[in-house]
Design an enzyme around this catalytic site. Sequence first.
Site, short mmCIF file in Angstrom:
data_model
loop_
_atom_site.label_atom_id
_atom_site.label_comp_id
_atom_site.label_asym_id
_atom_site.label_seq_id
_atom_site.Cartn_x
_atom_site.Cartn_y
_atom_site.Cartn_z
N GLU A 67 0.86 -1.18 0.00
CA GLU A 67 0.00 0.00 0.00
C GLU A 67 0.89 1.23 0.00
O GLU A 67 2.10 1.15 0.24
CB GLU A 67 -0.95 0.00 1.20
CG GLU A 67 -0.25 0.00 2.54
CD GLU A 67 -1.22 -0.19 3.71
OE1 GLU A 67 -2.37 -0.58 3.49
OE2 GLU A 67 -0.81 0.07 4.84
N HIS A 121 -3.63 3.28 7.45
CA HIS A 121 -2.55 2.83 8.31
C HIS A 121 -1.53 3.93 8.57
O HIS A 121 -1.30 4.80 7.75
CB HIS A 121 -1.83 1.62 7.68
CG HIS A 121 -2.65 0.38 7.72
ND1 HIS A 121 -2.30 -0.75 7.03
CD2 HIS A 121 -3.80 0.07 8.35
CE1 HIS A 121 -3.19 -1.69 7.25
NE2 HIS A 121 -4.11 -1.21 8.04
#
Length: 294
Positions: A211, A249
């Site tokens: 990611e 995150h």
Amino acid sequence: MAVYLTKESKVLVQGMTGGEGMKHTRRMLAAGTDVVGGVNPRKAGRTVDFDERAVPVFGSVREGIDATGADVSVVFVPPAFARAAVVEAADAGIELAVVITEGIPVHDSVAFLAHARSRGTRVIGPNCPGLITPGQSNAGIIPADITKPGRIGLVSKSGTLTYQLMYELRDVGFTTCVGIGGDPVVGTSHIDCLAAFQDDPDTEMIVLIGEIGGDAEERAADYIRQHVRKPVVGYIAGFTAPEGRTMGHAGAIVSGSSGTAQAKREALEAVGVRVGRTPTETAGLVLELLETRH
């Protein structure tokens, strides 16, 4: 074969008597995991009855290891106590600590990861879904009933994308699926898992999910170029994320072109990794590659 976790793994659950610990211990047991005990100093000596078995509670990880031969710990303790829990597990000689807890201060993670490394303890996480070897053992919160044993190895920063790819490729199945966590500092990296899957004779192909943020995927691409001979298919979450924003995150911080989904995709494709634009397209690439190999 499997990576890091097998049917022989004996699992302790630190924080088993809490709400999340109880719920996921029950799910791990239902998946066939050999959960041999929980750890809670305030409830030592008790036994918790689950559907599959009665599980004893120990006052410390050391007691649990001495009584059961446990070699894996799954950590469900609150963030404030996570550092002490991992240090205790490492000092007791646990081989693998799977830290599910999210919201741990980064300086705590840095400290317990360094300590665990000095004691020879591998840490998965923190802020991760854990890992599963389908049909053998499940340490963490990954749903056990969405896939089956097979020949793909999966390493992922994202929990939900781990589940989606497992489900999309359920007809092929997996050797082991590892959710490494999305925090800026984690105990086991993409590279660690790539090396393990490369060495596992039953893993035929590797799926890597990354990611935006950081440079872990770029470093993984360099490792693939030098060391990985098995086909790798990738997916990077965050192609539509705006620049300069922290997304999801804690590790997903983008500045300029560094850390963007496009930069990561280009790094991976430059070393022969096929990268999907969506999880479904990624699964299609895996199936396409498997067909050409058989």
